[in-house]
Design a protein around this motif. Structure first.
Motif, PDB file in Angstrom:
ATOM      1  N   ALA A 144      52.768  25.622  15.783  1.00 38.24           N
ATOM      2  CA  ALA A 144      51.701  26.446  15.201  1.00 38.24           C
ATOM      3  C   ALA A 144      51.511  27.763  15.948  1.00 38.24           C
ATOM      4  O   ALA A 144      50.978  28.722  15.401  1.00 38.24           O
ATOM      5  N   ALA A 145      51.954  27.812  17.200  1.00 43.28           N
ATOM      6  CA  ALA A 145      51.779  29.023  18.008  1.00 43.28           C
ATOM      7  C   ALA A 145      52.961  29.979  17.907  1.00 43.28           C
ATOM      8  O   ALA A 145      52.892  31.102  18.415  1.00 43.28           O
ATOM      9  N   LEU A 146      54.056  29.570  17.272  1.00 40.12           N
ATOM     10  CA  LEU A 146      55.248  30.426  17.225  1.00 40.12           C
ATOM     11  C   LEU A 146      55.011  31.759  16.506  1.00 40.12           C
ATOM     12  O   LEU A 146      55.447  32.802  16.998  1.00 40.12           O
ATOM     13  N   PRO A 147      54.350  31.780  15.337  1.00 45.72           N
ATOM     14  CA  PRO A 147      54.164  33.072  14.671  1.00 45.72           C
ATOM     15  C   PRO A 147      53.470  34.107  15.557  1.00 45.72           C
ATOM     16  O   PRO A 147      53.849  35.286  15.548  1.00 45.72           O
ATOM     17  N   ALA A 148      52.477  33.683  16.314  1.00 43.59           N
ATOM     18  CA  ALA A 148      51.767  34.617  17.188  1.00 43.59           C
ATOM     19  C   ALA A 148      52.657  35.115  18.314  1.00 43.59           C
ATOM     20  O   ALA A 148      52.525  36.262  18.766  1.00 43.59           O
ATOM     21  N   HIS A 149      53.583  34.273  18.781  1.00 43.34           N
ATOM     22  CA  HIS A 149      54.488  34.708  19.843  1.00 43.34           C
ATOM     23  C   HIS A 149      55.519  35.704  19.320  1.00 43.34           C
ATOM     24  O   HIS A 149      55.901  36.641  20.028  1.00 43.34           O
ATOM     25  N   TYR A 150      56.002  35.507  18.097  1.00 42.32           N
ATOM     26  CA  TYR A 150      56.828  36.553  17.486  1.00 42.32           C
ATOM     27  C   TYR A 150      56.042  37.866  17.429  1.00 42.32           C
ATOM     28  O   TYR A 150      56.537  38.931  17.811  1.00 42.32           O
ATOM     29  N   ALA A 151      54.829  37.760  16.900  1.00 43.08           N
ATOM     30  CA  ALA A 151      54.025  38.968  16.655  1.00 43.08           C
ATOM     31  C   ALA A 151      53.668  39.696  17.950  1.00 43.08           C
ATOM     32  O   ALA A 151      53.347  40.884  17.918  1.00 43.08           O
ATOM     33  N   ALA A 152      53.737  39.005  19.087  1.00 43.21           N
ATOM     34  CA  ALA A 152      53.443  39.649  20.372  1.00 43.21           C
ATOM     35  C   ALA A 152      54.506  40.662  20.759  1.00 43.21           C
ATOM     36  O   ALA A 152      54.283  41.495  21.635  1.00 43.21           O
ATOM     37  N   GLY A 153      55.668  40.603  20.111  1.00 39.21           N
ATOM     38  CA  GLY A 153      56.754  41.505  20.447  1.00 39.21           C
ATOM     39  C   GLY A 153      56.752  42.772  19.611  1.00 39.21           C
ATOM     40  O   GLY A 153      56.078  42.869  18.581  1.00 39.21           O
ATOM     41  N   ASP A 154      57.523  43.748  20.072  1.00 42.32           N
ATOM     42  CA  ASP A 154      57.786  44.967  19.312  1.00 42.32           C
ATOM     43  C   ASP A 154      59.199  44.956  18.733  1.00 42.32           C
ATOM     44  O   ASP A 154      59.468  45.604  17.728  1.00 42.32           O
ATOM     45  N   VAL A 155      60.083  44.223  19.393  1.00 42.06           N
ATOM     46  CA  VAL A 155      61.474  44.051  18.963  1.00 42.06           C
ATOM     47  C   VAL A 155      61.829  42.592  19.206  1.00 42.06           C
ATOM     48  O   VAL A 155      61.434  42.002  20.222  1.00 42.06           O
ATOM     49  N   PHE A 156      62.579  41.999  18.274  1.00 42.17           N
ATOM     50  CA  PHE A 156      63.075  40.633  18.477  1.00 42.17           C
ATOM     51  C   PHE A 156      64.550  40.702  18.843  1.00 42.17           C
ATOM     52  O   PHE A 156      65.314  41.474  18.249  1.00 42.17           O
ATOM     53  N   ALA A 157      64.971  39.868  19.797  1.00 42.82           N
ATOM     54  CA  ALA A 157      66.383  39.850  20.179  1.00 42.82           C
ATOM     55  C   ALA A 157      66.841  38.429  20.479  1.00 42.82           C
ATOM     56  O   ALA A 157      66.169  37.691  21.204  1.00 42.82           O
ATOM     57  N   MET A 158      67.974  38.052  19.908  1.00 41.13           N
ATOM     58  CA  MET A 158      68.693  36.838  20.293  1.00 41.13           C
ATOM     59  C   MET A 158      70.186  37.160  20.168  1.00 41.13           C
ATOM     60  O   MET A 158      70.795  36.963  19.132  1.00 41.13           O
ATOM     61  N   PRO A 159      70.775  37.688  21.235  1.00 44.11           N
ATOM     62  CA  PRO A 159      72.165  38.135  21.177  1.00 44.11           C
ATOM     63  C   PRO A 159      73.147  36.974  21.338  1.00 44.11           C
ATOM     64  O   PRO A 159      73.888  36.874  22.326  1.00 44.11           O
ATOM     65  N   CYS A 160      73.161  36.092  20.353  1.00 46.37           N
ATOM     66  CA  CYS A 160      73.988  34.894  20.435  1.00 46.37           C
ATOM     67  C   CYS A 160      75.470  35.254  20.511  1.00 46.37           C
ATOM     68  O   CYS A 160      75.897  36.318  20.066  1.00 46.37           O
ATOM     69  N   ARG A 161      76.236  34.357  21.094  1.00 44.98           N
ATOM     70  CA  ARG A 161      77.677  34.567  21.206  1.00 44.98           C
ATOM     71  C   ARG A 161      78.397  33.239  20.979  1.00 44.98           C
ATOM     72  O   ARG A 161      77.866  32.165  21.291  1.00 44.98           O
TER      73      ARG A 161
END
Length: 369
Positions: free
Chosen positions: A256-273
């Motif tokens: 339930a807290a994940l949406p707020a943690h996304y919203a806390a950012g200005d840019v999202f990054a997950m540079p998977c390889r």
């Protein structure tokens, strides 16, 4: 009431993860009296199951394998004429013949990144072919996974079914101020990564790239949301690079807290390889779509099907997840140009609303059943 749909899956909440969220989302969009889920036990499952409108039957252990005991338990839940859905085709799809014998009329198997990896190996590929032979329909996430599955699964059985995103839950600004206050982020520019802490997801490369980002955006913060086996190594890397003041670990957070943690950012990054010679690969990356729904520009690695979840140059940037320089260039560029970042986030939100909404996904799923 007619025959219920039985969902047999190792991947189900409250265990966290993208596959878990996908399977749960599908189950929630079926009529409650038409579905039963058979899944392993997980910490907190009793409370979670009590909140679901449908029946959830838990296996005694935290993992189910295609054994006689699991087959017998699943068979006891099959109504005559039922549809059986395997939350992940491999390996539990091997149970399909036993469940057909118990009365199942139709078998649908979902696939993700690991099945695409199986298809590359002789023995595992043959096993996946056997699994596919027992299905009426085998789903794939996008172009990458379809290409990988096509040599071992008959083309006529392959049907695209990718996750949806609840844009009412993942939306711009929701809970942003509260999370920023709780983590003492203030008004600093924030790059957020929401994912399990494992090598494929690329948090180690974000940390390696971070000193380069700070040269251009000195007050930036890297927010790593999630738990996992790599945490201790990542924290050591932060200390070694002298980054303690600019990298924040939250550990695992409730769904339930994940949406707020996304919203806390200005840019999202997950540079998977991609790792292990192509065996450890990203199937899609629902986190990119959730971040886009939250109005963030995304920086994705080029592993597997991850680029299917990003429109490069429009909703975000696809980079080489093995290059700290490429990652830093993308992140610093977006942080230093808030107008460009904001425009990408707005386009991402519109794209998710248009093409990744749960209503469309649920309709496709209902058609498969």
């Amino acid at each position: 009431m007619g025959a219920r749909t039985l969902i047999v899956t190792n991947d189900f909440p409250p265990r966290p993860g993208g596959i878990q969220a996908f399977v749960h989302g599908l189950a929630c969009r079926l009529p409650p009296d038409s579905v039963v889920v058979y899944a392993p036990r997980w910490k907190g499952c009793e409370g979670f199951d009590a909140r679901q409108p449908y029946e959830v039957v838990r296996h005694p252990t935290t993992l189910m394998l295609p054994t006689r005991a699991v087959a017998a338990r699943a068979a006891a839940l099959v109504d005559d004429g039922a549809t059986v859905v395997f939350g992940a085709a491999a390996p539990l799809g091997l149970l399909a013949p036993a469940l057909r014998a118990a009365g199942a009329a139709r078998v649908v198997m979902l696939t993700h990144g690991h099945e695409a990896s199986w298809a590359r190996l002789p023995v595992a590929g043959a096993l996946l072919g056997r699994i596919g032979a027992g299905a009426d329909a085998v789903t794939y996430l996008g172009d990458y996974t379809c290409r990988r599955l096509a040599p071992v699964v008959p083309e006529a059985k392959l049907v695209r079914l990718a996750p949806g995103v609840d844009t009412a839950v993942f939306r711009p600004g929701t809970g942003r101020d509260e999370v920023r206050r709780a983590l003492a982020l203030g008004d600093r520019p924030v790059v957020v990564c929401v994912s399990r802490l494992v090598p494929r997801k690329g948090q180690d490369m974000l940390i390696r790239a971070w000193p380069l980002v700070l040269r251009r955006v000195p007050d930036a913060v890297l927010l790593l949301v999630g738990g996992g086996p790599s945490r201790a190594a990542l924290e050591r890397a932060v200390s070694r690079l002298g980054l303690r003041g600019s990298v924040v670990f939250t550990g695992s957070v409730p769904w339930a807290a994940l949406p707020a943690h996304y919203a806390a950012g200005d840019v999202f990054a997950m540079p998977c390889r991609t790792r292990l010679g192509g065996l450890d690969v990203e199937g899609l990356g629902i986190v990119y779509l959730e971040a886009s729904a939250t109005g963030l520009p995304v920086v994705a690695g080029s592993s597997g099907g991850a680029p299917d979840a990003v429109r490069h140059g429009e909703t975000g940037l696809v980079v080489d997840g093995r290059s700290s320089g490429d990652i830093a260039h993308a992140l610093a560029g977006l942080l230093a140009d808030p107008a460009r970042a904001r425009a990408m986030g707005e386009r991402g939100r519109a794209w998710v609303e248009r093409e990744w909404n749960w209503e469309s996904v649920a309709a496709r799923f209902a058609g498969l059943l």
